[in-house]
Design a protein around this motif. Structure first.
Motif, PDB file in Angstrom:
ATOM      1  N   CYS A  52      54.256  47.436  38.218  1.00  0.00           N
ATOM      2  CA  CYS A  52      53.707  48.941  38.284  1.00  0.00           C
ATOM      3  C   CYS A  52      53.653  49.429  39.637  1.00  0.00           C
ATOM      4  O   CYS A  52      53.908  50.602  39.664  1.00  0.00           O
ATOM      5  CB  CYS A  52      52.638  48.712  37.565  1.00  0.00           C
ATOM      6  SG  CYS A  52      52.367  48.448  35.993  1.00  0.00           S
ATOM      7  N   ILE A  53      53.157  48.573  40.762  1.00  0.00           N
ATOM      8  CA  ILE A  53      53.203  49.206  41.901  1.00  0.00           C
ATOM      9  C   ILE A  53      54.595  49.018  42.624  1.00  0.00           C
ATOM     10  O   ILE A  53      54.990  50.202  43.208  1.00  0.00           O
ATOM     11  CB  ILE A  53      52.487  48.066  42.816  1.00  0.00           C
ATOM     12  CG1 ILE A  53      50.874  47.942  42.234  1.00  0.00           C
ATOM     13  CG2 ILE A  53      52.345  48.387  44.467  1.00  0.00           C
ATOM     14  CD1 ILE A  53      50.207  49.519  41.963  1.00  0.00           C
ATOM     15  N   SER A  56      56.801  52.018  41.129  1.00  0.00           N
ATOM     16  CA  SER A  56      56.292  53.400  41.056  1.00  0.00           C
ATOM     17  C   SER A  56      56.962  54.424  42.151  1.00  0.00           C
ATOM     18  O   SER A  56      56.864  54.023  43.078  1.00  0.00           O
ATOM     19  CB  SER A  56      54.759  53.497  41.241  1.00  0.00           C
ATOM     20  OG  SER A  56      54.385  54.606  41.199  1.00  0.00           O
ATOM     21  N   THR A  75      49.374  52.937  44.295  1.00  0.00           N
ATOM     22  CA  THR A  75      50.936  52.538  44.568  1.00  0.00           C
ATOM     23  C   THR A  75      51.434  52.665  46.002  1.00  0.00           C
ATOM     24  O   THR A  75      52.473  52.123  46.302  1.00  0.00           O
ATOM     25  CB  THR A  75      51.684  53.711  43.523  1.00  0.00           C
ATOM     26  OG1 THR A  75      51.038  55.073  43.931  1.00  0.00           O
ATOM     27  CG2 THR A  75      51.385  53.733  42.056  1.00  0.00           C
TER      28      THR A  75
END
Length: 83
Positions: A52-53, A56, A75
């Motif tokens: 996710c990080i 992104s 992020t």
């Protein structure tokens, strides 16, 4: 939760993964060695967090509870740990 630091902020760098940054920040808040913490996977899927990080392309954050703390991972790689 008494005796804990109110807020710990750690910035994920190229020398460590975002998962390592989270665990180190919580260990700092606990004033304990990293090894004494429960597995991060008990709170969140570490691979999903990293994806996710890392993947992104927008600003945002992932928030979850870990070892009695509220952890927010932005992020941009900033990790904030709060009681």
């Amino acid at each position: 939760m008494s005796g804990r630091s109110p807020t710990v902020i750690e910035v994920h760098g190229t020398d460590q993964s975002i998962v390592t940054a989270v665990v180190r920040a919580v260990a700092t808040a606990e004033r304990q060695p990293v090894e004494t913490l429960p597995p991060l996977a008990d709170s969140i899927n570490p691979d999903a967090l990293a994806a996710c990080i890392a993947d992104s392309n927008t600003s945002g954050h992932v928030a979850f509870d870990y070892s009695g703390y509220r952890v927010v991972v932005d992020t941009d790689g900033t990790v904030t740990v709060d009681e």
